[in-house]
Design an enzyme around this catalytic site. Structure first.
Site, PDB file in Angstrom:
ATOM      1  N   CYS A  31       0.829  -1.211   0.000  1.00 24.22           N
ATOM      2  CA  CYS A  31       0.000   0.000   0.000  1.00 24.22           C
ATOM      3  C   CYS A  31       0.864   1.263   0.000  1.00 24.22           C
ATOM      4  O   CYS A  31       1.639   1.482   0.930  1.00 24.22           O
ATOM      5  CB  CYS A  31      -0.901  -0.052   1.237  1.00 24.22           C
ATOM      6  SG  CYS A  31      -1.680   1.483   1.721  1.00 24.22           S
ATOM      7  N   CYS A  34       0.198   3.653   2.910  1.00 26.21           N
ATOM      8  CA  CYS A  34       0.727   3.047   4.139  1.00 26.21           C
ATOM      9  C   CYS A  34       2.216   3.355   4.287  1.00 26.21           C
ATOM     10  O   CYS A  34       2.697   3.647   5.388  1.00 26.21           O
ATOM     11  CB  CYS A  34       0.527   1.533   4.134  1.00 26.21           C
ATOM     12  SG  CYS A  34      -1.196   1.009   4.087  1.00 26.21           S
TER      13      CYS A  34
END
Length: 104
Positions: A31, A34
């Site tokens: 991600c 993230c």
């Protein structure tokens, strides 16, 4: 004294949240937001000493994801003495995260 951002497992999380202040980042290694959030959290960790900051891999810790009702990543959950105080989804900026920690 600054804190260190560290990765933990779901079992460790259950033990950690019952005491003190803990900010948990549910993330995925694939991600992009993230990854950006991890840099923000490491920066925040340099300036605080009363809150544990930990990361939990969403893809590896499915039981913890279900237990804490996390539906996507990144998700930040702030716990104080075993109770969930606040939850945020998505990439957050440093001032917003600091406000969440200070409010707790």
């Amino acid at each position: 004294m600054a804190v260190t951002v560290r990765e933990i497992t779901g079992e460790e999380l259950d033990q950690l949240v019952i005491q003190g202040k803990v900010l948990v980042d549910f993330y995925s290694k694939t991600c992009g937001p993230c990854k950006m959030l991890s840099f923000v959290l490491k920066d925040i960790a340099k300036g605080i000493d009363d809150t544990e900051i930990v990361m939990l891999d969403y893809d590896v810790n499915k039981e913890a994801v279900e237990k804490y009702g996390v539906s996507g990543y990144p998700t930040l959950i702030f716990f104080e003495n075993g109770q969930e105080v606040e939850r945020m989804k998505g990439l957050q900026q440093k001032p917003v995260i600091l406000q969440m920690i200070k409010a707790g």
